[in-house]
Design a protein around this motif. Structure first.
Motif: not given
Lengths: 169, 172
Positions: B81-84, B148-150, B155-164
């Motif tokens: 999912v794109d957090m931005d 995920c987001g910038y 200075g890079d993209y990163k992803c983290e564990l989350g839930k909807i």
């Protein structure tokens, strides 16, 4: 003392009833004892594993400084057990991240719905091979009763790394 | 007719006895069968419920693939999912009423967590939750995704564990 024929028939009937009852009780006993823990395939655990493997770590494995995802870290742990740019061992860091994620997701203990968990990663050369190379195992709580679980595959030529997770109820 | 004077033959008594025994046996087998069926199918309702729940979880997760949520920087991540996008979506009035029959729609970070809970444009990305819809009278379902987001710090993209977390109206 002479027995009447009617009495004999009643005794016979009672005997049939007793035999059927005993068979029924034995059947119930086998059915309800259920000695082996039952396993259920869980969609939520698969979702957890799939999303967890995308977690960006704080460990850069290459000189370009790009931080590795958890699945890359586990691959590195299996192939060379290499070090991160900050000097941490890739296997240790992968385990630490996974433990933190598990602890943030499920509270484990006798007072909680989840009594424990077992997460293990192993390398399998092909799907038919029964013996896998163990990479690491993480356990917490008590896992003697029924559990739900699932697996996630990380491709790693020529086989794949299988990450299994079991949540014990 | 006086019944006391009716004579029953021995054969008639025997038939009567046999009928009684057969009826008793049928009743006994009936009770045993009822027990067996109730034990055999006792877990069926729970199984159906868990299957239904898994289907709902799957559909909750499908939301991650919609254009408003999808992370398009990676080809092989259907659950990202794109957090931005979401932080911008949060305050858009044009999306009011867009998600029908949904009383709750939240995206929460599981690992790592930050001290600030609800995300605003001021504290983003060091926050845990983006609430898109907050209503009442719902039954909530959660599905794991990657958020995920910038990240400007690395200075890079990163992803983290989350839930909807999704709550459906009128589901009890």
């Amino acid at each position: 003392m002479t027995r009447k024929k009617g009495q004999e028939e009643i005794v016979g009937f009672v005997l049939i009833v007793v035999i059927i009852t005993i068979i029924f009780v034995i059947f119930l006993g086998f059915k309800l004892r259920n000695p082996e823990p039952t396993q259920k395939e869980s969609e939520i655990i698969y979702q957890f594993l799939e999303s967890a493997m995308k977690q960006t770590s704080d460990c850069a494995l290459n000189t370009n400084g790009k931080r590795a995802d958890l699945d890359e870290l586990i691959r590195e742990c299996h192939s060379t057990n290499g070090l991160c740019d900050n000097g941490q061992n890739s296997c240790d860091r992968a385990k630490e991240i996974l433990v933190d994620m598990l602890n943030n997701t499920w509270k484990v203990g006798e007072d909680y719905p989840t009594k424990g968990y077992i997460v293990d990663a192993s390398y399998s050369y092909n799907s038919t091979q029964t013996q896998n190379e163990e990479i690491f195992t993480i356990t917490a709580g008590n896992c003697s009763s029924s559990f739900s679980g699932n697996s996630y595959l990380i491709p790693e030529f020529p086989g794949s790394i299988v990450v299994n997770a079991k949540l014990c109820n | 007719m006086n019944l006391h004077h009716v004579k029953y033959s021995k054969g008639q008594f025997k038939i009567q006895q046999m009928v009684f025994i057969i009826v008793a046996l049928i009743i006994l087998f009936g009770i045993v069968s009822v027990f067996f069926v109730s034990i055999r199918f006792g877990g069926l309702k729970t199984d159906v419920e868990s299957l239904r729940k898994e289907a709902v979880l799957e559909s909750v997760r499908k939301l991650a693939g919609t254009p408003e949520f999808a992370w398009i920087m990676s080809d092989d991540c259907a659950s990202c999912v794109d957090m931005d996008k979401l932080i911008l979506l949060k305050n858009r009035t044009s999306y009011k009423g867009f998600y029908k029959d949904i009383s709750l729609l939240k995206i929460s970070r599981i690992y790592p967590t930050y001290s600030a809970n609800e995300c605003t444009l001021q504290n983003y990305p060091d926050c845990n939750t983006i609430t898109l819809i907050q209503g009442d009278n719902y039954e909530g379902y959660e599905a794991f995704v990657s958020l995920c987001g910038y990240d400007g710090q690395i200075g890079d993209y990163k992803c983290e564990l989350g839930k909807i977390i999704m709550g459906f109206e009128g589901v009890k």
